[in-house]
Every structure is written in C-alpha cells, then in structure tokens.
Design an enzyme around this catalytic site. Structure first.
Site, PDB file in Angstrom:
ATOM      1  N   ALA A  51      18.851 -28.611 -23.389  1.00 66.60           N
ATOM      2  CA  ALA A  51      19.136 -29.690 -24.331  1.00 66.60           C
ATOM      3  C   ALA A  51      18.330 -29.538 -25.626  1.00 66.60           C
ATOM      4  O   ALA A  51      18.841 -29.768 -26.729  1.00 66.60           O
ATOM      5  CB  ALA A  51      18.831 -31.035 -23.674  1.00 66.60           C
ATOM      6  N   GLY A  96      14.708 -26.851 -16.571  1.00 61.88           N
ATOM      7  CA  GLY A  96      15.791 -26.073 -17.160  1.00 61.88           C
ATOM      8  C   GLY A  96      16.725 -26.911 -18.017  1.00 61.88           C
ATOM      9  O   GLY A  96      17.160 -26.481 -19.094  1.00 61.88           O
ATOM     10  N   CYS A  97      17.033 -28.112 -17.562  1.00 62.68           N
ATOM     11  CA  CYS A  97      17.948 -28.993 -18.300  1.00 62.68           C
ATOM     12  C   CYS A  97      17.318 -29.442 -19.620  1.00 62.68           C
ATOM     13  O   CYS A  97      18.014 -29.609 -20.626  1.00 62.68           O
ATOM     14  CB  CYS A  97      18.296 -30.205 -17.448  1.00 62.68           C
ATOM     15  SG  CYS A  97      19.120 -29.756 -15.900  1.00 62.68           S
ATOM     16  N   THR A  98      16.006 -29.621 -19.626  1.00 66.42           N
ATOM     17  CA  THR A  98      15.314 -30.019 -20.848  1.00 66.42           C
ATOM     18  C   THR A  98      15.323 -28.883 -21.869  1.00 66.42           C
ATOM     19  O   THR A  98      15.608 -29.092 -23.060  1.00 66.42           O
ATOM     20  CB  THR A  98      13.861 -30.431 -20.529  1.00 66.42           C
ATOM     21  OG1 THR A  98      13.889 -31.546 -19.631  1.00 66.42           O
ATOM     22  CG2 THR A  98      13.106 -30.804 -21.794  1.00 66.42           C
TER      23      THR A  98
END
Length: 235
Positions: free
Chosen positions: A113, A108-110
């Site tokens: 970003a 999710g963080c990738t």
C-alpha cells in the site's frame, strides 16, 4: 300282494331320502394357493408403498471464476470504507487497478500500500483508479488508511462477493490471496498478477498501464527509469 306294495312304497321313500342327502352335501372346498404367512416388509416401509421415483441428479457446483486477459471485468458494486459505493462498470474509459491483499496493517500489505501511495502522483497523472480489497470491516480499513496516509479507497468485502467474482483464492476462510487485476479503459482485463512482490508492485502496475516512473528516491522532474538512447555522433 298287499305286503309287496308296502315294500315297494318303503323302497321309494328311502331312495328319495338318499337323493335329498346327496343334493344337500356341500361342495368340496376349493384348493388354497395363497400362503397364510403374512408378507414381511422392511421396518418403517408400508407394505403397499409405491416404488420410489428415481432421484434427480444433483445440480452441478458453480464453476470457479477464472478470469483471463481480454475478459470483461466483473460487473460489481464496490462498497468503500466510508460507506459509499462505486459501480465498476461506471469507470469504463479509465484504467482501474483492483488489488487483493490478506489483511490491513500487516507487514507485506503495508509495504504494498505504501508503494502505491509513494507513486500516487504518477497514478493520478495517468488517471488510474486504485482499489484495495480485503475482508476486514470498514473500521479496520479506515484505521489502515489514516495510519499510513493512503490516498486511495479500500473495498469492504466481508461477504467475499468481490473476491469470488474475480476468482481470488481465500486462505483460512478470511484472507484473500495477494493478486492484482488491471482493467483497461475498454472495461476488459488488461493484465493479471497471480503472484505479487509487495515492494515492486506499484512500479509493475504503472509499467503495465504504460506510465513511465522515476526511480525510487529520485527528485521531482528526474528522468524516468527507462534509459535514453544515446545520440549518434556527428560526422
């Protein structure tokens, strides 16, 4: 006559001796009112200890930060992945997006970003500064930036100062919740996202900042996602 005088003399001597014995008799002992049994005190407590002073009330716990739209942004120094620092207050006059995410290089963080990366031109044109914040160290942030070619800085927040100042909950003691704060040019909180959908968040940020963006996959120069109003027909 002589015998009578002797008897009188003896009587005087006896009466005087009796009087001397009465004068020498000790006075009766005073009655004792104090108990002879020693006073018992609790173990470890001195018998003559002064009464304990009342304990002072414990200091109230620090209030949890609960930023609202319109509040001034926290006055913080941000430490970046390359060791440089940025005073958040020094960015007044620009819009600033501070987004919190759990961990570098996780799915999710990738996606989140990469979404900002893919719209970076629109962020630059609007003059929006972007800072991602999580609790990993500088080496982890640097590797995340290099792997995914991220064009913005990541904030090292191992001591949780930034997370705490923005009132972002921490899960498991080391994972910041996914939340974002858009700071207006006046230095006040313009918008807050308490829940974030990673794939849509870049567009949400740009929309809130007042920037029109082209639909995903559209060629450069394509019209924005805002539909144009139809022109009235002549006549």
């Amino acid at each position: 006559m002589h015998d009578k005088w002797i008897h009188c003399f003896i009587a005087v001597i006896v009466s005087g001796a009796t009087a001397c014995q009465k004068d020498a008799e000790p006075a009766a002992p005073a009655s004792v009112t104090q108990s002879a049994k020693p006073v018992e005190t609790p173990a470890g407590t001195p018998a003559a200890a002064a009464p304990a002073a009342p304990s002072s009330a414990s200091a109230p716990a620090a209030a949890v930060t609960d930023l609202k739209v319109g509040d001034p942004a926290p006055a913080l120094t941000l430490t970046l992945q390359d060791g440089k620092t940025v005073e958040l207050a020094s960015l007044k006059g620009k819009q600033v997006a501070v987004y919190f995410y759990p961990k570098d290089d996780t799915p999710g963080c990738t996606v989140e970003a990469q979404g900002i990366r893919d719209q970076w031109e629109a962020f630059q044109k609007a003059g929006i500064q972007v800072f991602g914040v999580s609790m990993q160290d500088a080496a982890s942030h640097t590797a995340f930036i290099e792997k995914h070619k991220l064009p913005f800085n990541l904030v090292v927040d191992a001591d949780k100062k930034v997370t705490t100042a923005f009132g972002v909950p921490v899960r498991g003691g080391e994972f910041a919740s996914r939340q974002t704060f858009l700071i207006g040019a006046d230095g006040k909180i313009k918008q807050i996202w308490r829940e974030v959908t990673p794939a849509e968040h870049a567009k949400q940020l740009l929309d809130a900042a007042g920037v029109s963006v082209a639909p995903p996959g559209a060629p450069p120069g394509a019209p924005s996602s805002t539909p144009a109003k139809p022109k009235p027909k002549a006549g």
